[in-house]
Design an enzyme around this catalytic site. Structure first.
Site, PDB file in Angstrom:
ATOM      1  N   LYS A  36       0.798  -1.225   0.000  1.00  0.00           N
ATOM      2  CA  LYS A  36       0.000   0.000   0.000  1.00  0.00           C
ATOM      3  C   LYS A  36       0.832   1.277   0.000  1.00  0.00           C
ATOM      4  O   LYS A  36       0.434   2.282  -0.583  1.00  0.00           O
ATOM      5  CB  LYS A  36      -0.955   0.017   1.199  1.00  0.00           C
ATOM      6  CG  LYS A  36      -0.247   0.055   2.553  1.00  0.00           C
ATOM      7  CD  LYS A  36      -1.244   0.144   3.701  1.00  0.00           C
ATOM      8  CE  LYS A  36      -0.518   0.252   5.037  1.00  0.00           C
ATOM      9  NZ  LYS A  36      -1.446   0.425   6.159  1.00  0.00           N
ATOM     10  N   ARG A 134      -7.407  -0.253  17.430  1.00  0.00           N
ATOM     11  CA  ARG A 134      -7.887  -0.017  16.074  1.00  0.00           C
ATOM     12  C   ARG A 134      -8.895  -1.130  15.792  1.00  0.00           C
ATOM     13  O   ARG A 134      -9.798  -1.350  16.584  1.00  0.00           O
ATOM     14  CB  ARG A 134      -6.718   0.045  15.069  1.00  0.00           C
ATOM     15  CG  ARG A 134      -7.077   0.871  13.821  1.00  0.00           C
ATOM     16  CD  ARG A 134      -5.939   0.994  12.839  1.00  0.00           C
ATOM     17  NE  ARG A 134      -5.706  -0.248  12.119  1.00  0.00           N
ATOM     18  CZ  ARG A 134      -4.836  -0.381  11.130  1.00  0.00           C
ATOM     19  NH1 ARG A 134      -4.095   0.649  10.752  1.00  0.00           N
ATOM     20  NH2 ARG A 134      -4.682  -1.538  10.525  1.00  0.00           N
TER      21      ARG A 134
END
Length: 361
Positions: A36, A134
């Site tokens: 990414k 998260r």
């Protein structure tokens, strides 16, 4: 085209060799390379797909997996979606992704229904939050985790492939033997309750690799997801260099568009800059100031390091970067190119900016 990222494919491949030696040979883990940060650059992904040490290619954006689908398949690798799927991308996730990370049973149900329509079997890694806060089901809610695993296991077109955890990215919680052991203990409780053997226990990202050489990676952890470790050679828990890696496989080049002697202190009342921050200026007297045609829209000024160590970065606005080249032995002129080593933030921003070109070695 300037500014531009320069990617050394051979050095990046060498970094994969180095992290594979740690993660696979010494740590006994399968190797998932995360693409990414370079916006899944096609040439880099092709190299990764052809690298014999890589087992999985992962990205947070399904679009990046889609554009590299043929290369991933040609290399015999499995594709992994790291970010939890959105409801509006379920069709493409099932079509192009082999394994997705999930924490919501409603999303897994949609994946199961779509996989049935496409006549496929989709693999799911259930995320557990061990404290970084998260994604994932919170580790203290063991009943919810086990029940979610049981429901996934009962679906006809989805396979509960494993468990995963994320650390350091949000809460900056460092992976340790204790918190990763919690993940392993939960995995064993799922296996006992559901009657299955989980294929993957994914123990985090580049912040977990340091545990291998310390002998503190729990035995059941059998996968690591490495992005910055292979791009920049970093263990991201403590920021140390991994053995046999390099930090200059990716550099950035920008062009000087102005070069003038000016005061080092702005003149007048100081307010806030373009980003709402009140800056501090050091009084250096009259200095030779170079302006580069790149700004914070395209990079992170705090993670750019001039290759010429006699240059100081003064700051940046959205489209301009200011340097002090007064101490440089090189006599810079307008049109010259300045090269930078990069931290993760600048790699990420530059790779996704349409205003930054790409070149390869």
């Amino acid at each position: 085209m300037y500014p531009r990222l320069v990617m050394d494919i051979e050095k990046l491949s060498g970094n994969i060799d180095a992290v594979a030696e740690i993660a696979k040979e010494r740590g006994g883990c399968s190797l998932m390379i995360v693409t990414k940060a370079l916006c899944a650059d096609e040439k880099v992904v092709k190299m990764i797909a052809e690298h014999p040490a890589v087992n999985y290619i992962a990205d947070s954006r399904v679009q990046n997996i889609m554009k590299n689908y043929d290369a991933i398949r040609a290399g015999g690798k499995e594709s992994v979606l790291l970010r939890l799927p959105m409801a509006d991308e379920i069709e493409n996730v099932v079509k192009y992704v082999d394994i997705s990370f999930n924490s919501e049973i409603s999303t897994v149900e949609m994946l199961n229904e779509e996989a049935d329509r496409q006549g496929k079997k989709h693999k799911v890694v259930l995320m557990v939050d061990v404290g970084d806060l998260r994604e994932g089901i919170f580790f203290r809610n063991e009943d919810e985790i086990i029940e979610t695993a049981r429901r996934i296991n009962g679906m006809s077109n989805v396979e509960l492939f494993g468990l995963g955890v994320n650390l350091t990215c949000y809460g900056a919680i460092i992976p340790k033997y204790d918190n990763l052991s919690t993940l392993c203990e939960i995995a064993e409780k799922i296996e006992a309750a559901v009657g299955i053997r989980l294929n993957m226990i994914s123990g985090g990202n580049s912040s977990s690799i340091y545990l291998v050489d310390k002998g503190e990676l729990p035995e059941r952890i059998n996968n690591l997801r490495l992005g910055e470790a292979f791009l920049l050679g970093n263990d991201t828990a403590y920021g140390t260099r991994l053995p046999k890696t390099v930090d200059d496989a990716i550099t950035l080049e920008a062009q000087i568009i102005e070069l003038k002697e000016k005061p080092s202190l702005p003149i007048g009342e100081v307010g806030v800059d373009a980003f709402g921050q009140k800056p501090y200026y050091e009084d250096r007297g009259i200095i030779k100031r170079a302006i580069l045609a790149i700004g914070q829209q395209d990079m992170d000024r705090d993670s750019m390091y001039p290759v010429d160590e006699q240059i100081d970065v003064l700051g940046a606005s959205s489209d301009h970067m200011l340097l002090d080249v007064s101490k440089a032995d090189r006599q810079y002129k307008v049109g010259d190119i300045v090269s930078f080593r990069l931290g993760y933030g600048s790699v990420l921003k530059a790779a996704t900016s349409p205003y930054v070109g790409k070149a390869y070695k």
